[in-house]
Design a protein around this motif. Structure first.
Motif, PDB file in Angstrom:
ATOM      1  N   HIS A   1      15.930   8.705  26.790  1.00  0.00           N
ATOM      2  CA  HIS A   1      15.386   7.356  26.666  1.00  0.00           C
ATOM      3  C   HIS A   1      14.859   6.866  28.023  1.00  0.00           C
ATOM      4  N   PHE A   2      13.611   6.458  28.035  1.00  0.00           N
ATOM      5  CA  PHE A   2      12.961   5.931  29.230  1.00  0.00           C
ATOM      6  C   PHE A   2      13.028   4.409  29.180  1.00  0.00           C
ATOM      7  N   LEU A   3      13.532   3.807  30.260  1.00  0.00           N
ATOM      8  CA  LEU A   3      13.788   2.368  30.275  1.00  0.00           C
ATOM      9  C   LEU A   3      12.913   1.666  31.308  1.00  0.00           C
ATOM     10  N   ILE A   4      12.309   0.569  30.888  1.00  0.00           N
ATOM     11  CA  ILE A   4      11.541  -0.294  31.787  1.00  0.00           C
ATOM     12  C   ILE A   4      12.208  -1.658  31.799  1.00  0.00           C
ATOM     13  N   LYS A   5      12.743  -2.043  32.947  1.00  0.00           N
ATOM     14  CA  LYS A   5      13.338  -3.368  33.085  1.00  0.00           C
ATOM     15  C   LYS A   5      12.336  -4.279  33.780  1.00  0.00           C
ATOM     16  N   LEU A   6      12.029  -5.372  33.140  1.00  0.00           N
ATOM     17  CA  LEU A   6      11.034  -6.301  33.656  1.00  0.00           C
ATOM     18  C   LEU A   6      11.704  -7.492  34.314  1.00  0.00           C
ATOM     19  N   TYR A   7      10.969  -8.158  35.176  1.00  0.00           N
ATOM     20  CA  TYR A   7      11.450  -9.435  35.691  1.00  0.00           C
ATOM     21  C   TYR A   7      11.510 -10.428  34.540  1.00  0.00           C
ATOM     22  N   ASP A   8      12.223 -11.517  34.699  1.00  0.00           N
ATOM     23  CA  ASP A   8      12.483 -12.457  33.612  1.00  0.00           C
ATOM     24  C   ASP A   8      11.235 -12.735  32.793  1.00  0.00           C
ATOM     25  N   GLN A   9      11.347 -12.486  31.489  1.00  0.00           N
ATOM     26  CA  GLN A   9      10.231 -12.705  30.579  1.00  0.00           C
ATOM     27  C   GLN A   9      10.579 -13.848  29.628  1.00  0.00           C
ATOM     28  N   ALA A  10       9.763 -14.862  29.596  1.00  0.00           N
ATOM     29  CA  ALA A  10      10.031 -16.014  28.739  1.00  0.00           C
ATOM     30  C   ALA A  10       9.806 -15.688  27.265  1.00  0.00           C
TER      31      ALA A  10
ATOM     32  N   GLU B   1      12.708   0.053  25.814  1.00  0.00           N
ATOM     33  CA  GLU B   1      13.239   1.410  25.701  1.00  0.00           C
ATOM     34  C   GLU B   1      12.297   2.268  24.862  1.00  0.00           C
ATOM     35  N   PHE B   2      12.008   3.470  25.380  1.00  0.00           N
ATOM     36  CA  PHE B   2      11.139   4.403  24.676  1.00  0.00           C
ATOM     37  C   PHE B   2      11.854   5.745  24.555  1.00  0.00           C
ATOM     38  N   ALA B   3      11.818   6.336  23.381  1.00  0.00           N
ATOM     39  CA  ALA B   3      12.447   7.636  23.151  1.00  0.00           C
ATOM     40  C   ALA B   3      11.412   8.739  23.351  1.00  0.00           C
ATOM     41  N   MET B   4      11.817   9.784  24.104  1.00  0.00           N
ATOM     42  CA  MET B   4      10.935  10.914  24.356  1.00  0.00           C
ATOM     43  C   MET B   4      11.549  12.176  23.771  1.00  0.00           C
ATOM     44  N   ALA B   5      10.851  13.292  23.883  1.00  0.00           N
ATOM     45  CA  ALA B   5      11.246  14.503  23.171  1.00  0.00           C
ATOM     46  C   ALA B   5      12.600  15.056  23.624  1.00  0.00           C
ATOM     47  N   SER B   6      12.892  14.956  24.922  1.00  0.00           N
ATOM     48  CA  SER B   6      14.128  15.510  25.459  1.00  0.00           C
ATOM     49  C   SER B   6      14.451  14.837  26.784  1.00  0.00           C
TER      50      SER B   6
END
Length: 285
Positions: free
Chosen positions: A222-231, A238-243
Protein backbone atom coordinates in the motif's frame (compact mmCIF):
# COMPACT_ATOMS: atom_id res chain seq x y z
CA UNK A 1 19.45 4.54 -27.75
CA UNK A 2 19.76 1.08 -29.28
CA UNK A 3 23.53 1.05 -29.92
CA UNK A 4 25.43 -1.83 -28.32
CA UNK A 5 28.69 -1.32 -26.44
CA UNK A 6 30.79 -3.68 -24.32
CA UNK A 7 32.45 -2.68 -21.04
CA UNK A 8 35.05 -4.81 -19.25
CA UNK A 9 34.73 -4.41 -15.49
CA UNK A 10 36.05 -5.88 -12.27
CA UNK A 11 33.72 -8.31 -10.55
CA UNK A 12 33.13 -6.13 -7.47
CA UNK A 13 32.49 -2.84 -9.33
CA UNK A 14 29.74 -0.65 -7.90
CA UNK A 15 26.73 0.48 -9.90
CA UNK A 16 27.93 4.08 -9.69
CA UNK A 17 31.32 3.22 -11.19
CA UNK A 18 29.66 1.49 -14.13
CA UNK A 19 27.23 4.40 -14.63
CA UNK A 20 30.19 6.81 -14.70
CA UNK A 21 31.90 4.64 -17.33
CA UNK A 22 28.80 4.74 -19.52
CA UNK A 23 28.56 8.54 -19.18
CA UNK A 24 32.29 8.88 -19.87
CA UNK A 25 31.94 6.81 -23.03
CA UNK A 26 29.15 9.13 -24.18
CA UNK A 27 31.15 12.21 -23.10
CA UNK A 28 28.04 13.21 -21.16
CA UNK A 29 28.48 15.95 -18.54
CA UNK A 30 24.84 16.54 -17.49
CA UNK A 31 24.62 12.91 -16.37
CA UNK A 32 22.36 13.62 -13.39
CA UNK A 33 19.27 13.51 -15.63
CA UNK A 34 19.93 9.91 -16.72
CA UNK A 35 20.00 6.51 -15.14
CA UNK A 36 20.44 2.80 -15.81
CA UNK A 37 17.33 0.66 -15.56
CA UNK A 38 17.10 -3.11 -15.16
CA UNK A 39 14.40 -5.73 -14.79
CA UNK A 40 13.90 -6.85 -11.18
CA UNK A 41 13.37 -10.56 -10.50
CA UNK A 42 9.73 -9.73 -9.67
CA UNK A 43 9.22 -8.58 -13.26
CA UNK A 44 9.07 -4.79 -12.89
CA UNK A 45 11.78 -2.30 -13.82
CA UNK A 46 13.89 -0.53 -11.20
CA UNK A 47 16.78 1.94 -11.30
CA UNK A 48 20.36 0.85 -10.82
CA UNK A 49 21.46 1.69 -7.28
CA UNK A 50 24.82 3.41 -7.46
CA UNK A 51 26.12 2.25 -4.08
CA UNK A 52 25.37 -1.45 -4.63
CA UNK A 53 27.52 -3.95 -6.59
CA UNK A 54 26.73 -4.15 -10.28
CA UNK A 55 26.79 -7.95 -10.24
CA UNK A 56 23.43 -7.91 -8.43
CA UNK A 57 21.92 -5.44 -10.89
CA UNK A 58 22.77 -6.66 -14.38
CA UNK A 59 21.23 -6.19 -17.85
CA UNK A 60 20.73 -2.44 -17.56
CA UNK A 61 19.56 0.01 -20.19
CA UNK A 62 20.54 3.68 -20.33
CA UNK A 63 17.53 6.02 -20.41
CA UNK A 64 16.39 9.41 -19.14
CA UNK A 65 15.57 9.21 -15.44
CA UNK A 66 14.55 12.78 -14.54
CA UNK A 67 12.43 14.81 -16.97
CA UNK A 68 12.74 18.56 -16.25
CA UNK A 69 9.80 20.87 -17.00
CA UNK A 70 11.72 22.55 -19.84
CA UNK A 71 14.32 20.24 -21.42
CA UNK A 72 15.12 22.97 -23.95
CA UNK A 73 17.00 24.72 -21.13
CA UNK A 74 19.49 21.85 -20.80
CA UNK A 75 22.94 23.37 -21.19
CA UNK A 76 24.65 20.98 -23.58
CA UNK A 77 23.74 19.86 -27.07
CA UNK A 78 24.58 16.21 -26.33
CA UNK A 79 22.15 16.15 -23.40
CA UNK A 80 19.37 17.61 -25.54
CA UNK A 81 20.17 15.06 -28.26
CA UNK A 82 19.87 12.17 -25.79
CA UNK A 83 16.58 13.60 -24.49
CA UNK A 84 15.34 13.81 -28.09
CA UNK A 85 16.28 10.13 -28.58
CA UNK A 86 14.26 9.27 -25.47
CA UNK A 87 11.23 11.17 -26.80
CA UNK A 88 11.52 9.30 -30.13
CA UNK A 89 11.68 5.99 -28.30
CA UNK A 90 8.69 6.80 -26.07
CA UNK A 91 6.74 7.98 -29.09
CA UNK A 92 7.46 4.85 -31.14
CA UNK A 93 6.63 2.37 -28.37
CA UNK A 94 3.37 4.14 -27.51
CA UNK A 95 4.26 5.32 -24.01
CA UNK A 96 4.18 8.98 -25.09
CA UNK A 97 0.56 9.10 -26.20
CA UNK A 98 -0.90 12.19 -27.81
CA UNK A 99 -3.47 13.27 -30.39
CA UNK A 100 -2.84 12.97 -34.12
CA UNK A 101 -1.91 16.63 -34.56
CA UNK A 102 0.78 16.48 -31.87
CA UNK A 103 2.07 13.13 -33.15
CA UNK A 104 2.37 14.49 -36.70
CA UNK A 105 4.16 17.62 -35.47
CA UNK A 106 6.63 15.57 -33.42
CA UNK A 107 7.44 13.29 -36.35
CA UNK A 108 7.84 16.29 -38.68
CA UNK A 109 10.60 17.64 -36.41
CA UNK A 110 12.20 14.18 -36.35
CA UNK A 111 12.22 14.14 -40.15
CA UNK A 112 13.88 17.55 -40.28
CA UNK A 113 16.53 16.36 -37.84
CA UNK A 114 17.22 13.07 -39.62
CA UNK A 115 16.90 13.81 -43.35
CA UNK A 116 16.99 17.60 -43.58
CA UNK A 117 14.71 19.81 -45.68
CA UNK A 118 11.43 18.68 -47.18
CA UNK A 119 11.48 16.55 -50.30
CA UNK A 120 8.11 14.92 -50.97
CA UNK A 121 9.42 11.74 -52.60
CA UNK A 122 12.20 11.30 -50.03
CA UNK A 123 9.76 11.98 -47.17
CA UNK A 124 7.35 9.26 -48.29
CA UNK A 125 10.19 6.79 -48.83
CA UNK A 126 11.59 7.51 -45.39
CA UNK A 127 8.22 7.15 -43.67
CA UNK A 128 7.68 3.81 -45.42
CA UNK A 129 10.99 2.53 -44.05
CA UNK A 130 10.82 3.93 -40.52
CA UNK A 131 7.89 3.99 -38.13
CA UNK A 132 8.02 6.69 -35.48
CA UNK A 133 4.51 6.46 -34.08
CA UNK A 134 1.73 3.84 -33.97
CA UNK A 135 -0.75 4.14 -36.88
CA UNK A 136 1.77 6.33 -38.72
CA UNK A 137 0.33 5.35 -42.11
CA UNK A 138 -2.75 7.45 -41.38
CA UNK A 139 -0.64 10.52 -40.61
CA UNK A 140 1.84 10.54 -43.51
CA UNK A 141 0.20 13.38 -45.41
CA UNK A 142 -0.10 15.55 -42.30
CA UNK A 143 3.51 14.81 -41.26
CA UNK A 144 4.89 15.77 -44.68
CA UNK A 145 2.79 18.96 -44.81
CA UNK A 146 4.23 20.03 -41.45
CA UNK A 147 7.76 19.01 -42.41
CA UNK A 148 7.58 21.41 -45.36
CA UNK A 149 7.39 24.31 -42.86
CA UNK A 150 10.72 23.47 -41.19
CA UNK A 151 12.98 24.28 -44.13
CA UNK A 152 16.41 25.52 -43.06
CA UNK A 153 16.15 24.31 -39.44
CA UNK A 154 19.31 22.52 -38.26
CA UNK A 155 19.23 19.05 -36.65
CA UNK A 156 20.15 20.54 -33.25
CA UNK A 157 17.36 23.14 -33.44
CA UNK A 158 14.94 20.43 -34.62
CA UNK A 159 15.73 18.48 -31.44
CA UNK A 160 15.00 21.58 -29.36
CA UNK A 161 11.66 22.06 -31.12
CA UNK A 162 10.84 18.37 -30.65
CA UNK A 163 11.43 18.74 -26.91
CA UNK A 164 9.34 21.93 -26.82
CA UNK A 165 6.33 20.09 -28.27
CA UNK A 166 6.85 16.99 -26.11
CA UNK A 167 7.11 18.82 -22.77
CA UNK A 168 3.56 20.21 -23.16
CA UNK A 169 1.99 16.75 -23.47
CA UNK A 170 0.23 15.20 -20.48
CA UNK A 171 2.24 11.99 -20.85
CA UNK A 172 5.65 13.70 -21.13
CA UNK A 173 8.09 11.88 -18.85
CA UNK A 174 5.35 9.65 -17.44
CA UNK A 175 6.23 6.13 -16.30
CA UNK A 176 2.84 4.76 -15.16
CA UNK A 177 2.57 2.33 -12.25
CA UNK A 178 -0.64 0.30 -11.99
CA UNK A 179 -2.59 0.65 -8.76
CA UNK A 180 -6.12 0.84 -7.39
CA UNK A 181 -7.64 3.53 -5.22
CA UNK A 182 -9.62 3.15 -2.01
CA UNK A 183 -12.76 2.24 -3.95
CA UNK A 184 -11.03 -0.44 -6.00
CA UNK A 185 -10.90 1.59 -9.20
CA UNK A 186 -7.97 0.79 -11.47
CA UNK A 187 -5.69 3.79 -11.90
CA UNK A 188 -2.06 4.60 -12.71
CA UNK A 189 0.33 6.52 -10.48
CA UNK A 190 3.26 8.53 -11.79
CA UNK A 191 5.79 10.98 -10.40
CA UNK A 192 7.08 14.12 -12.12
CA UNK A 193 9.04 17.26 -11.23
CA UNK A 194 5.80 18.77 -9.89
CA UNK A 195 4.60 15.94 -7.66
CA UNK A 196 2.58 12.70 -7.77
CA UNK A 197 -0.02 12.31 -10.52
CA UNK A 198 -3.04 10.02 -10.82
CA UNK A 199 -4.19 8.80 -14.24
CA UNK A 200 -7.20 6.87 -15.42
CA UNK A 201 -5.93 5.37 -18.65
CA UNK A 202 -4.08 8.25 -20.31
CA UNK A 203 -6.25 10.93 -18.69
CA UNK A 204 -4.82 12.81 -15.71
CA UNK A 205 -7.48 12.95 -12.98
CA UNK A 206 -5.52 14.32 -10.03
CA UNK A 207 -2.27 16.06 -9.12
CA UNK A 208 -0.67 16.12 -5.68
CA UNK A 209 2.00 18.80 -5.82
CA UNK A 210 5.02 18.59 -3.54
CA UNK A 211 3.69 21.63 -1.65
CA UNK A 212 0.54 19.67 -0.71
CA UNK A 213 2.31 16.48 0.36
CA UNK A 214 3.33 16.11 3.99
CA UNK A 215 4.71 12.57 3.75
CA UNK A 216 5.06 9.68 1.32
CA UNK A 217 5.37 6.14 2.65
CA UNK A 218 4.47 2.53 1.94
CA UNK A 219 3.18 -0.32 4.08
CA UNK A 220 3.40 -3.74 2.47
CA UNK A 221 1.82 -3.20 -0.96
CA UNK A 222 0.00 0.00 0.00
CA UNK A 223 1.36 3.38 -1.10
CA UNK A 224 0.38 6.23 1.23
CA UNK A 225 0.19 9.96 0.55
CA UNK A 226 -0.29 12.14 3.61
CA UNK A 227 -1.42 15.64 2.78
CA UNK A 228 -1.34 18.82 4.78
CA UNK A 229 -4.68 19.65 6.42
CA UNK A 230 -7.44 19.34 3.85
CA UNK A 231 -10.76 21.04 4.55
CA UNK A 232 -12.66 19.09 1.90
CA UNK A 233 -11.12 15.59 2.00
CA UNK A 234 -9.21 13.16 4.20
CA UNK A 235 -5.54 13.87 4.75
CA UNK A 236 -4.24 10.34 3.97
CA UNK A 237 -4.75 8.65 0.61
CA UNK A 238 -4.02 4.97 0.14
CA UNK A 239 -3.36 3.12 -3.11
CA UNK A 240 -2.91 -0.64 -3.49
CA UNK A 241 -0.19 -1.88 -5.85
CA UNK A 242 0.72 -5.31 -7.19
CA UNK A 243 3.26 -6.21 -4.50
CA UNK A 244 5.49 -4.78 -1.79
CA UNK A 245 8.45 -4.71 -4.19
CA UNK A 246 6.50 -2.73 -6.78
CA UNK A 247 5.21 -0.35 -4.11
CA UNK A 248 8.67 0.20 -2.63
CA UNK A 249 10.14 0.78 -6.09
CA UNK A 250 7.60 3.52 -6.83
CA UNK A 251 8.15 5.09 -3.39
CA UNK A 252 11.90 5.20 -4.04
CA UNK A 253 11.25 6.84 -7.40
CA UNK A 254 9.16 9.51 -5.66
CA UNK A 255 11.92 10.10 -3.11
CA UNK A 256 14.46 10.56 -5.89
CA UNK A 257 12.28 12.91 -7.93
CA UNK A 258 11.47 15.04 -4.90
CA UNK A 259 15.12 15.25 -3.86
CA UNK A 260 16.31 15.98 -7.39
CA UNK A 261 13.87 18.78 -8.17
CA UNK A 262 12.93 20.23 -4.77
CA UNK A 263 15.51 19.47 -2.09
CA UNK A 264 17.94 22.19 -3.13
CA UNK A 265 15.15 24.80 -3.15
CA UNK A 266 13.93 24.41 0.43
CA UNK A 267 15.46 24.08 3.94
CA UNK A 268 16.47 20.52 4.81
CA UNK A 269 14.34 20.05 7.98
CA UNK A 270 11.13 20.14 5.92
CA UNK A 271 12.03 16.94 4.13
CA UNK A 272 12.90 14.53 6.89
CA UNK A 273 9.30 13.37 7.30
CA UNK A 274 8.52 13.39 3.58
CA UNK A 275 11.51 11.32 2.52
CA UNK A 276 11.71 8.82 5.35
CA UNK A 277 9.71 5.62 5.65
CA UNK A 278 9.62 3.08 8.46
CA UNK A 279 11.22 -0.15 7.33
CA UNK A 280 13.51 1.39 4.70
CA UNK A 281 16.86 3.13 5.02
CA UNK A 282 16.88 4.26 1.41
CA UNK A 283 18.10 7.82 0.87
CA UNK A 284 18.74 9.55 -2.43
CA UNK A 285 21.95 11.55 -2.85
Amino acid sequence: MSALFFFFLQQNVLGGDFFNKVCGHLKLLEKEYFGLEFRHHSGHYVWLELLKPLVKQIKCKFIVKFFPPDPGQLKRGLTRYLFALQIKQDLSNGSLTCNDNSAALLVSHILQSEIGDYDEELDYQHLEMKHYVPNQEYLDHKIIKLHKRHRGVSPADSDVQLLEVARKLDMYGIRPHSASDGEGMRINLAVTHSGVLVFQGNTKINTFSWAKIRKLSFKRKHFLIKLYDQASCKDTLEFAMASRDVCKSFWKMCVEYHAFFKLAEEPEPIHKTLLSCKGSRFRYR
